[in-house]
Motif scaffolding. Structure first.
Motif, PDB file in Angstrom:
ATOM      1  N   VAL A 142     -49.913  52.594 -26.419  1.00  0.00           N
ATOM      2  CA  VAL A 142     -50.732  51.802 -25.496  1.00  0.00           C
ATOM      3  C   VAL A 142     -52.194  51.778 -25.930  1.00  0.00           C
ATOM      4  N   CYS A 143     -52.772  52.961 -26.182  1.00  0.00           N
ATOM      5  CA  CYS A 143     -54.204  53.034 -26.485  1.00  0.00           C
ATOM      6  C   CYS A 143     -54.509  53.548 -27.888  1.00  0.00           C
ATOM      7  N   GLY A 144     -53.509  54.028 -28.611  1.00  0.00           N
ATOM      8  CA  GLY A 144     -53.710  54.466 -29.984  1.00  0.00           C
ATOM      9  C   GLY A 144     -54.266  55.860 -30.149  1.00  0.00           C
ATOM     10  N   GLN A 145     -54.382  56.644 -29.063  1.00  0.00           N
ATOM     11  CA  GLN A 145     -54.936  57.987 -29.160  1.00  0.00           C
ATOM     12  C   GLN A 145     -53.830  59.003 -29.498  1.00  0.00           C
ATOM     13  N   PRO A 146     -54.233  60.195 -29.955  1.00  0.00           N
ATOM     14  CA  PRO A 146     -53.250  61.230 -30.303  1.00  0.00           C
ATOM     15  C   PRO A 146     -52.407  61.655 -29.093  1.00  0.00           C
ATOM     16  N   LEU A 147     -51.270  62.234 -29.386  1.00  0.00           N
ATOM     17  CA  LEU A 147     -50.344  62.689 -28.361  1.00  0.00           C
ATOM     18  C   LEU A 147     -50.178  64.202 -28.432  1.00  0.00           C
ATOM     19  N   VAL A 148     -49.928  64.810 -27.289  1.00  0.00           N
ATOM     20  CA  VAL A 148     -49.625  66.240 -27.229  1.00  0.00           C
ATOM     21  C   VAL A 148     -48.323  66.425 -26.467  1.00  0.00           C
ATOM     22  N   ALA A 149     -47.681  67.558 -26.710  1.00  0.00           N
ATOM     23  CA  ALA A 149     -46.408  67.851 -26.058  1.00  0.00           C
ATOM     24  C   ALA A 149     -46.625  68.351 -24.642  1.00  0.00           C
ATOM     25  N   VAL A 150     -45.783  67.881 -23.733  1.00  0.00           N
ATOM     26  CA  VAL A 150     -45.774  68.334 -22.339  1.00  0.00           C
ATOM     27  C   VAL A 150     -44.484  69.115 -22.128  1.00  0.00           C
ATOM     28  N   PRO A 151     -44.562  70.442 -21.894  1.00  0.00           N
ATOM     29  CA  PRO A 151     -43.336  71.233 -21.739  1.00  0.00           C
ATOM     30  C   PRO A 151     -42.639  70.920 -20.422  1.00  0.00           C
ATOM     31  N   ALA A 152     -41.338  71.107 -20.419  1.00  0.00           N
ATOM     32  CA  ALA A 152     -40.550  70.914 -19.204  1.00  0.00           C
ATOM     33  C   ALA A 152     -40.764  72.102 -18.279  1.00  0.00           C
ATOM     34  N   THR A 153     -41.294  71.864 -17.082  1.00  0.00           N
ATOM     35  CA  THR A 153     -41.611  72.965 -16.163  1.00  0.00           C
ATOM     36  C   THR A 153     -40.374  73.614 -15.589  1.00  0.00           C
ATOM     37  N   ASN A 154     -39.269  72.876 -15.558  1.00  0.00           N
ATOM     38  CA  ASN A 154     -38.044  73.447 -14.999  1.00  0.00           C
ATOM     39  C   ASN A 154     -37.086  73.942 -16.071  1.00  0.00           C
ATOM     40  N   ASP A 155     -37.583  74.033 -17.312  1.00  0.00           N
ATOM     41  CA  ASP A 155     -36.744  74.534 -18.393  1.00  0.00           C
ATOM     42  C   ASP A 155     -36.772  76.057 -18.376  1.00  0.00           C
ATOM     43  N   PRO A 156     -35.611  76.720 -18.429  1.00  0.00           N
ATOM     44  CA  PRO A 156     -35.585  78.189 -18.424  1.00  0.00           C
ATOM     45  C   PRO A 156     -36.425  78.800 -19.531  1.00  0.00           C
ATOM     46  N   ALA A 157     -36.558  78.096 -20.647  1.00  0.00           N
ATOM     47  CA  ALA A 157     -37.336  78.639 -21.764  1.00  0.00           C
ATOM     48  C   ALA A 157     -38.811  78.738 -21.424  1.00  0.00           C
ATOM     49  N   ALA A 158     -39.252  77.918 -20.452  1.00  0.00           N
ATOM     50  CA  ALA A 158     -40.678  77.925 -20.115  1.00  0.00           C
ATOM     51  C   ALA A 158     -41.108  79.262 -19.541  1.00  0.00           C
ATOM     52  N   ALA A 159     -40.181  79.988 -18.941  1.00  0.00           N
ATOM     53  CA  ALA A 159     -40.503  81.284 -18.354  1.00  0.00           C
ATOM     54  C   ALA A 159     -40.068  82.453 -19.238  1.00  0.00           C
ATOM     55  N   ALA A 160     -39.757  82.176 -20.495  1.00  0.00           N
ATOM     56  CA  ALA A 160     -39.210  83.215 -21.358  1.00  0.00           C
ATOM     57  C   ALA A 160     -40.290  84.132 -21.918  1.00  0.00           C
ATOM     58  N   GLY A 161     -41.560  83.738 -21.823  1.00  0.00           N
ATOM     59  CA  GLY A 161     -42.620  84.582 -22.376  1.00  0.00           C
ATOM     60  C   GLY A 161     -42.862  84.270 -23.835  1.00  0.00           C
ATOM     61  N   GLU A 162     -43.870  84.931 -24.377  1.00  0.00           N
ATOM     62  CA  GLU A 162     -44.264  84.652 -25.759  1.00  0.00           C
ATOM     63  C   GLU A 162     -43.170  85.005 -26.748  1.00  0.00           C
ATOM     64  N   ALA A 163     -42.378  86.010 -26.437  1.00  0.00           N
ATOM     65  CA  ALA A 163     -41.346  86.438 -27.382  1.00  0.00           C
ATOM     66  C   ALA A 163     -40.100  85.575 -27.292  1.00  0.00           C
ATOM     67  N   GLY A 164     -40.000  84.753 -26.251  1.00  0.00           N
ATOM     68  CA  GLY A 164     -38.817  83.934 -26.064  1.00  0.00           C
ATOM     69  C   GLY A 164     -38.921  82.620 -26.811  1.00  0.00           C
ATOM     70  N   PRO A 165     -37.887  81.799 -26.687  1.00  0.00           N
ATOM     71  CA  PRO A 165     -37.903  80.499 -27.359  1.00  0.00           C
ATOM     72  C   PRO A 165     -38.929  79.574 -26.740  1.00  0.00           C
ATOM     73  N   ALA A 166     -39.400  78.625 -27.539  1.00  0.00           N
ATOM     74  CA  ALA A 166     -40.385  77.662 -27.049  1.00  0.00           C
ATOM     75  C   ALA A 166     -39.738  76.776 -25.986  1.00  0.00           C
ATOM     76  N   PRO A 167     -40.484  76.430 -24.947  1.00  0.00           N
ATOM     77  CA  PRO A 167     -39.922  75.561 -23.913  1.00  0.00           C
ATOM     78  C   PRO A 167     -39.619  74.181 -24.461  1.00  0.00           C
ATOM     79  N   ARG A 168     -38.645  73.547 -23.866  1.00  0.00           N
ATOM     80  CA  ARG A 168     -38.290  72.196 -24.272  1.00  0.00           C
ATOM     81  C   ARG A 168     -39.435  71.245 -23.942  1.00  0.00           C
ATOM     82  N   THR A 169     -39.700  70.314 -24.860  1.00  0.00           N
ATOM     83  CA  THR A 169     -40.709  69.297 -24.612  1.00  0.00           C
ATOM     84  C   THR A 169     -40.114  68.197 -23.752  1.00  0.00           C
ATOM     85  N   ALA A 170     -40.739  67.946 -22.609  1.00  0.00           N
ATOM     86  CA  ALA A 170     -40.235  66.925 -21.694  1.00  0.00           C
ATOM     87  C   ALA A 170     -40.820  65.556 -21.984  1.00  0.00           C
TER      88      ALA A 170
END
Length: 302
Positions: free
Chosen positions: A13-41
């Protein structure tokens, strides 16, 4: 989406860079730093234009409706079956070979090729094979077909996939692509030139007049335009200079069911009546010898 790809993606739409938005309801999001990366929503730009990432792994980078939906699920399944059987490996092998031949001399282009993009990637089979030959590269499959991208997103561990119409502005930064593939797909010369690095390479695969010649008359398939090569040169002339051409030809031995799969995966699938096609295929020898004949052309930006 691998970070090596995300850094080059741009908001359609505007040509600007994009960043990932993690899924807030993904179990991985609460896994902590040692856990798997949360899914990108989703992916989001500073203007908060947001683009969903499907569960199958591809991101929808269209800005509104596309004029067509691309290959159907049936066509994509047929293509996946045919390519997995290795019938068109001559194309993947030639792409990897020519990419290596046209690579800049060592030390002259740091990070080359970096990002490899397949515009009209389909299932990602050819792109995955090229990435196997380029262990330092990452790949991005672009297509307008959702069924194709569901498969492309899983085609290689260093591959990302995005839904977009390649006739429009590509969702990529200027000078971001080191190697651009275009296999039996539409060619957007101005956009290819914009996203390709000055030291980059464009590889285009087109069928020759004898491609599948043994089947064209027998099955009443679409013919290759005899002026196709001339129109290709004209369409790219203002943006690219040809630097190499590699013809590839192979005689395939196909069972009747493989012929049906071959027809079902290409443009003739839109123009053939299934019952009549099956009747004609039943009249073929089993197996039937079929010529696969393509031309791989290499270009550099002007």
């Amino acid at each position: 989406m691998p970070p090596e790809i995300l850094r080059w993606l741009r908001c359609p739409v505007c040509g600007q860079p994009l960043v990932a938005v993690p899924a807030t309801n993904d179990p991985a999001a609460a896994a902590g730093e040692a856990g798997p990366a949360p899914r990108t929503a989703a992916l989001r730009c500073p203007q908060r234009h947001t683009f969903d990432v499907a569960r199958q792994g591809y991101v929808n980078l269209t800005a509104g409706r596309t004029p067509h939906s691309g290959d159907s699920a049936e066509m994509v399944a047929a293509r996946d079956e045919f390519l997995t059987a290795g019938h068109y490996d001559l194309i993947s092998t030639a792409l990897a070979e020519l990419a290596g031949r046209l690579a800049p001399p060592p030390g002259t282009s740091p990070g080359y090729p970096g990002l490899v993009v397949d515009a009209g990637a389909g299932t990602g089979q050819h792109l995955g094979a090229v990435l196997d030959a380029l262990p330092s590269a990452t790949g991005l499959a672009l297509d307008v077909s959702k069924p194709a991208l569901r498969r492309a997103a899983r085609a290689h561990p260093r591959l990302g996939a995005a839904l977009c119409d390649t006739w429009r502005r590509l969702p990529l930064a200027d000078d971001s692509v080191g190697l651009l593939l275009n296999v039996f797909a539409p060619r957007n010369g101005p956009e290819f030139h914009r996203v390709l690095r000055p030291d980059g390479v464009l590889l285009v695969v087109t069928p020759t007049a004898e491609h599948l010649g043994e089947l064209v008359d027998r099955l009443d398939l679409l013919r290759v335009d005899p002026d196709k090569e001339e129109r290709l040169a004209e369409g790219l002339a203002g943006y690219f200079a040809p630097v190499a051409a590699m013809p590839r030809r192979r005689t395939l031995s196909l069972r009747r069911e493989e012929v049906r799969t071959l027809v079902g995966m290409g443009p003739s699938a839109w123009h053939t009546e299934p019952a009549r096609l099956d009747e004609r295929i039943a009249g073929l020898p089993d197996p039937v010898r079929v010529t696969a004949s393509v031309r791989i052309a290499g270009y550099r930006p002007r």
